[in-house]
Design an enzyme around this catalytic site. Structure first.
Site, PDB file in Angstrom:
ATOM      1  N   ASN C 151      -5.686  -0.397  16.271  1.00 29.10           N
ATOM      2  CA  ASN C 151      -4.771  -1.080  15.313  1.00 29.10           C
ATOM      3  C   ASN C 151      -4.146  -0.022  14.447  1.00 29.10           C
ATOM      4  OD1 ASN C 151      -3.602  -3.632  14.208  1.00 29.10           O
ATOM      5  ND2 ASN C 151      -4.972  -2.909  12.359  1.00 29.10           N
ATOM      6  N   GLU C 152      -2.983  -0.153  13.980  1.00 30.65           N
ATOM      7  CA  GLU C 152      -2.428   0.916  12.917  1.00 30.65           C
ATOM      8  C   GLU C 152      -3.250   2.208  12.850  1.00 30.65           C
ATOM      9  OE1 GLU C 152      -2.437  -1.542   9.522  1.00 30.65           O
ATOM     10  OE2 GLU C 152      -0.619  -2.577  10.148  1.00 30.65           O
ATOM     11  N   GLU C 308       3.713  -6.899  13.347  1.00 26.88           N
ATOM     12  CA  GLU C 308       3.520  -7.435  12.148  1.00 26.88           C
ATOM     13  C   GLU C 308       4.551  -7.477  10.901  1.00 26.88           C
ATOM     14  OE1 GLU C 308       0.032  -5.812  10.230  1.00 26.88           O
ATOM     15  OE2 GLU C 308      -0.957  -5.885  12.278  1.00 26.88           O
ATOM     16  N   LYS C 357      -7.050 -11.566   1.180  1.00 31.78           N
ATOM     17  CA  LYS C 357      -6.930 -13.046   1.031  1.00 31.78           C
ATOM     18  C   LYS C 357      -5.410 -13.337   0.191  1.00 31.78           C
ATOM     19  CE  LYS C 357     -10.172 -12.970  -2.604  1.00 31.78           C
ATOM     20  NZ  LYS C 357     -10.691 -11.542  -2.405  1.00 31.78           N
TER      21      LYS C 357
END
Lengths: 680, 680, 680
Positions: C151-152, C308, C357
């Site tokens: 990922n990334e 994304e 979050k």
């Protein structure tokens, strides 16, 4: 909380006394000058460890004996330090594992002070051994009035990431969570593949590739505050055992993020506070007023000790302005006006060498024929005549809510805006109340809300469901609250309360926030509050009314027309919500309306700008109105006929002339007409 | 100080020569181009270590032999480097303990240069072994004219906190203090529980929780400067033994805080200096003028070598402007005007690779048909005709006092203001003198004050009682001093002189300072100096007159009406005190009055703004007036009839036309009418 | 490059799905909501490692099985992560040597994510073992559509200086250079005594006393990018072996300095991209347009996946503004307009806890009755109707040249100016092209230039002789180039091309640069371009015409009158050179002229400011004109009669009304009149 009133028979006066820096011939002069200056108490031996324990386990108390005796002879009481604030150099050499470690692994070495990791069992062992000796030796000494435990806990080292801290943190977490599942749940470790399978994997939040787990950071803040408290408690345990008759304190730093003072309060017999307003900050007197209210509230309203202030300049800011003529006196009385029963300084005699030699002192480098020493001496003598103030208390109808966990959590990274700073939020709420001369306490979310008419909640990001329920009950029972944005967002473990912000307060406030719209640096949004127009900065958000009415709306931007300030009748009370940072006149209007709604009156009406008023009251009903002129020029204050200024100010035709930086203490009869007078 | 005049028969011209970066065919071209460019000397082998000692103890001098022979053949003298400025990569691999360590423990690795801890005995052992070989091999080589020891000592690593540094520091402290009691006393370790019980406890001032002990920091500065000097001295010891006939030097960095050059002077046969004025700084020529005066003063007035300058741009600032047309020539002559007898560059040929490839060179990337190379070649040829200047000297009636210990101590933390920077203070005092064309030396507190009429003391924070007494004697004997604020505050161990600041100078100055009032950032205070009005910044203070008269007073603020500048007749001299940082016109007035009082005359009267004048004089009484036009546009300078410009400028009717960036060197007869001419 | 078109039958829609953060009852709701929102694909398990391998070698796939089955049931395809982006905590405990290390030795600890050194063989071994299990278990699962590897890569840790990195770097260097002599030559180690005598002496460029060797730094950048690629490749090797039928991808970060994506392209079956435009940046849509063109070009023009984006705000900037109404839709279509065939988000459901979050999600904290969720759902449904766009492609006549090695080398220290930033240079060249609606590709120096009419070369500092020759051939063959200053300066090893800058392009450009004149901060230089007047900033230089003509000259400063922009006919082409950073209108003129010369036409003529136009074309000749209104207010766009907006916009009388943040997709017939239509 066991609250031993500290020698409540006078306003004490004195300072830190470090005779070990001076030859004995100076000590003689010190005793003479202390008497002449009205000194009633000194803090002794704060950095004495290396001199009383020059090698591990080898003690030499001769010089302390000598000084204690001299002080007793001079009728100066002693707040005797436990001397554990800074370990001697031998500790770092023999026990390098006691040194603090930064999050990136940098070890902090000796050469300054406080070079110990609060979690170190070795440090604590040596500290407790020393305290045992001190307690045994001086417990019955006639000069001993108070134990001064450690010094400014956490001032330089509040977070240490040593191996001892890792061990201590794990033990603390086991105690808090019981098992790993609970920790994994609380820390939301399902996120970013952080799930722990073994306690040994858990570490302090050391430097990581990017934002460390926020719940881990928050708990490490809690742990670190508790580790300092454990250091304090370990010493207190000895003192209470050996010298149960002697009260204990330690000097708190006021508005001090690293340490949760609400948790310390139960272990302090009297609250002590070190206060260093910055003469270059034009609002410094408002900031310290809040700190004084906090210190008083920590001690449940009991008188507290201003343990340290500077006679004039300090040495540790970039630019250290002296206190102007009258400023030291004014600010000293401000502490008393907010409940202090002692005015003390760092330090008695200005050091020749070391890192604080340019910190002003009661006896300056230039000697006693100086502006600074004269001001000290005059104040000492003046306070000698104010014994009647001792033990009186201040009451407030308004409380500002503050919570250290929330403060820590609010200022973690990766939030909607990095500009939300707890103390800026508090200041923007407190300042209009101060300007209106409304007396305030500071209350924790778990505190006794029932004492207050109005509770102000600035940006209380973290709020447990239980505490939210208490706040709701307070409102339903007739209380008033003002809650500002980004409050009630997360629970104790920094987990969002789901279902629209601030979920646990939505019913109380009659609103629900769908989305945050933080403002950019320099960005403003128009506000319309009735006929008033102004701007908000920092923050806006998408508020939905769910019972509340909008008393202000956004006047520009994407949220134009939507609520910016709301008001909700709930049970017998009222809940106001503020969804931005209004500019000051608007904020003052919002707070004024809330005070009016809640029946909160100022301490004194119609004071000129810059004049602060507070009131202290004795058990016997006598009251003292403090008037302090922080503004420019002479102020005229209207007083009731027959008022009497303890400090000798003239009151003609019901008018008191208060010169610039002037102070008056007006003796009043108790009256039921002021807000503070209402029966409880 | 043994001062061997360096080959004082011409103005030398050349630069750093690094043939190891180029193939041999380029070497042939180099010899030809050097001859064409008037090169008389090169610095060879400064970064040659890895090439002559590819493995420890295994030497290969073949390429050096070759180059030395070629240079001898081309009649180019060699300043041969000892090659120890940067160790080969094998040293870090075999001896990682030789690497420098930052105060926070970060190790500095190879990959750049100067990656050695100056305290490392291993580094020194390898260095000395190499120097021995070089001295033996090239001591009699016909090209060898000078030893170039190390390179820019302390440029990148001046403070290292390695274990070797800890050991070295302790040994140095034992030597300085004898016993621990003396160290404890000097370091004021009674403060903050720092008392040492064992030498092994003493460390360098590594990263600590807050401000480390200032005396410890100050001594570590002293030690670190001495550690570099010891590296230099260890090599010099070999050279003096093996090649006593060859002078030695190392290139100093001018105004360079880490190294106390006054302590190096005795071990230099000739002073060398690397100078890199910033074309983007409009006052850069004033700053380097001071540096040149310092370099000349370090060498007790003897001619010095401009060992490095850039032909045009450098590569290490954020933005590296080229030197404009004529600027390199102007600035080269400025060095000569301040006493240099050599003009040299870094470097001969611009590197293809590495960290300095964008540093301009005598032979640029673009070759010889370039602006830069033409300017170099023309200057080289011009200097060839100026041999008569060699060996002449500059005299001054004014000295600016500078002391490295005081500089270090002044800029430690926890002072009244963090804005006090030694070199800003010096600049604000030196600039008006430069503008007035007053010749200045730089003198240490322990230097020979008797040579001067006026001594200027800018912010000399640290001053021993003995040096204060010398300054007082100088005044009583008829000298004039100007002392600016926050001077004479502490002794050699950074302990305050008690009894009113600056205690050891109060009698000299006829004043006493009770309290410092540093100004806030951007704050100004009004000043009234006779009829002149202006402002002060940075600082003010509460001055009491004790014999002196106030010649200026503060016109605003808390100190309004109190003295800002005072003047005190003391014995046969006069002492002026300046209690703030006056704006420049006021400072110029204060200095002009002091010069007038002291009988100090400028080098040349009535020069247009921006025109600098200096004078050099031979033993035979011949004098050379240097005129340098740093200003905009052509300047007209009035000269005595019959004046003659060595550079061929036209002088008509007693007027010299000096074009922008133009230079003239006017040959004069010695005259008793100028200040510099007075008998000593 | 094996380019497997990814499921090119629709515009995919979905996001990251992290069910492990939620209880199972939420999973049921997720499936329902995904269907309602038009979700066709999710990325699963990106941070699942700690949950599937709770202890080393002990696997638990039950929850993944469950989720995969549910998704298959809901007809949602899965881009299944290899789960190796962030190791479980046990790895750091058992193998601390896997942790990344900063250049100063700081170890990066677990607690966040990506806490592995890319060079670590231990990390790679565990990662590959996990991938093997995943491939075997899910290779035939009906939901599996794509492998999402890691990922990334390099997002937080791209440079690690661990011992493993040291070993890996040495091995990579041996491979690259063969022997030490070649390395010494390439790294110019004759400079600063850096010559290596043994491979073991070679290290990563750790913190050093000053600028580390630039060639060493450059090679370490190359190595570090390759080390990440090796991590990726090791996993891909397993996947290709076990599941050859499943395409693989990893999400690239667009304009991302640490990783050379041109080297990754051959190992990606489809390019995926994470894009996070900043709503507070008024030019953010231009910056992402370039990133999209880069991503498309990396994949050789094939459709790519917007893997994304944020539904609204992110959480990691200082101030995280939400996307305004319509902005998310506009920016999603912008990706499609530049070639994307999927619109996906981070993440499906907003996390309760952890560091992200406050990152917006498709299902916000406040639930589905929210602005954000409505926008997501509406877009999902809309995209469902645009399947005909899938697989169409964009063509361009202009390419912007970009090279990672050059980018790295440009931004090393000790250059003429530290202000030269690769992406600022690119932006200043790309923006005028974007404003003119000229379609652009991005091409590497080694790419196929022959496809283009005009190649724009912004500040390509590093250029090999071979690539320079290719560029020259392109011009001689009729191509047009614009080269801006400080291009073609050094070779692959950061060694200057000697003989006047930019030596390998001098003949092409018909000029030679003798000397750089970087401008100071805030400094401007006047420019005269025909009748146009303006200014340049940042840079100027001394250009000599050697065949070219000056089309603009400097109008002020030391270079007044000298060439600032030149134009050179070379063979059948034209080469333009720009020797400063012109202000934008001038830059637009220069580019407009070059486009006109080269016969490059915009995608659509006469568009209002802020309206972007791109075109995609199918194999069958059908064309889609995308119109995106990034400007203020409604825009009117003239269209051919009979045009048809797929999104239902009204076209009256040949005019399309495009509201603010509005989008239209106009279906056109292929036409030979547009530039893109010309035959190849």
């Amino acid at each position: 909380m066991k609250q031993v009133p500290f020698a409540a028979d006078r306003i004490h006066f004195g300072g830190d006394y470090n005779p070990e820096q001076w030859p004995r011939e100076v000590w003689d002069e010190d005793m003479r000058l202390m008497r002449e200056s009205g000194v009633s108490i000194v803090s002794l031996g704060i950095f004495g460890w290396a001199q009383v324990e020059p090698r591990p386990g080898e003690y030499d108390f001769a010089w302390v004996d000598d000084v204690m005796d001299r002080l007793a002879g001079a009728e100066v009481a002693v707040s005797l330090a436990t001397m554990t604030a800074s370990p001697p150099p031998w500790m770092a050499r023999l026990h390098p594992e006691t040194l603090p470690v930064r999050e990136d692994g940098t070890v902090l070495h000796p050469g300054a002070r406080q070079h110990y990791c609060p979690s170190s069992p070795v440090y604590r062992r040596y500290a407790v051994a020393l305290v045992e000796r001190l307690a045994e030796r001086y417990g019955d000494h006639p000069a001993l009035a108070l134990w001064h435990v450690g010094n400014e806990y956490g001032c330089h080292v509040s977070l240490s990431y040593s191996y001892a801290a890792e061990e201590g943190f794990r033990a603390w977490l086991r105690e808090r969570y019981g098992d790993l599942d609970a920790l994994n749940d609380a820390w939301s470790t399902a996120f970013w593949s952080q799930r722990y399978g073994d306690w040994e994997e858990v570490q302090p939040p050391r430097t990581a590739p990017t934002f460390p787990n926020p719940a881990q950071q928050l708990d490490f803040r809690r742990y670190s505050s508790d580790a300092l408290l454990a250091c304090y408690a370990a010493e207190v345990e000895v003192l209470r055992r050996v010298t149960p008759q002697v009260p204990v304190t330690t000097n708190l730093l006021g508005v001090w993020k690293p340490v949760d003072y609400f948790r310390w309060a139960p272990q302090l017999d009297v609250v002590s506070h070190d206060s260093y307003p910055d003469p270059n900050d034009p609002e410094t007197h408002v900031r310290v007023a809040f700190a004084y209210d906090l210190m008083r509230s920590i001690g449940d309203g009991a008188p507290w000790l201003l343990m340290e202030q500077a006679p004039s300049a300090v040495n540790w800011r970039r630019r250290n302005a002296p206190k102007r003529d009258g400023q030291m006196r004014l600010w000293s009385y401000q502490a008393i006006a907010h409940g202090a029963d002692a005015i003390m300084y760092f330090q008695w005699r200005q050091s020749r060498g070391g890192a604080e030699k340019f910190h002003s002192a009661m006896v300056p480098h230039a000697g006693t024929d100086t502006r600074v020493h004269r001001a000290v001496r005059e104040l000492g003598r003046e306070l000698d005549g104010l014994a009647e103030l001792a033990g009186t208390r201040t009451a407030a109808d308004v409380a500002v809510m503050l919570d250290w966990s929330s403060w820590w959590a609010l200022e973690l990274e990766s939030h909607p805006s990095a500009d939300l700073l707890q103390m800026e939020a508090v200041h923007e709420h407190y300042l209009p109340l101060w300007e209106a001369n409304v007396a305030c306490d500071v209350v924790s979310p778990g505190g006794d809300l029932g004492r207050y008419r109005l509770v102000v909640v600035p940006n209380l990001y973290l709020l447990s469901g239980a505490d939210a329920a208490r706040l709701d009950r307070f409102v339903r029972d007739g209380g008033h609250v003002i809650v500002s944005f980004f409050s009630g967002i997360v629970d104790e473990a920094d987990r969002v309360h789901l279902g629209g912000y601030p979920a646990p307060l939505c019913e109380t406030l009659g609103i629900s926030v769908e989305e945050h719209w933080p403002l950019d640096d320099g960005e403003e949004v128009a506000l319309e509050l009735g006929d008033e127009r102004g701007t908000g900065t920092l923050w806006s958000e998408h508020v939905r009314l769910e019972g509340a009415e909008a008393v202000a709306v956004f006047g520009s931007g994407e949220l134009a027309g939507r609520p910016a300030v709301t008001r909700h009748g709930r049970g017998r009370g009222v809940a106001t919500y503020v969804a931005t940072r209004p500019e000051r006149p608007l904020m003052a209007s919002i707070l004024a309306r809330a005070c009016a709604d809640a029946g909160v009156a100022p301490v004194h009406l119609s004071l000129p700008p810059g004049v602060e008023a507070t009131r202290r009251r004795g058990d016997d009903g006598r009251e003292y109105l403090f008037l302090l002129n922080h503004g420019r020029g002479t102020a005229e204050v209207a007083l009731a006929p027959g008022a009497d200024d303890l400090l000798g100010g003239r009151v003609d035709d019901g008018t008191l002339l208060l010169e610039e930086r002037g102070v008056a203490i007006v003796r009043e009869q108790g009256s039921a007409t002021t807000a503070q007078g209402r029966p409880r």
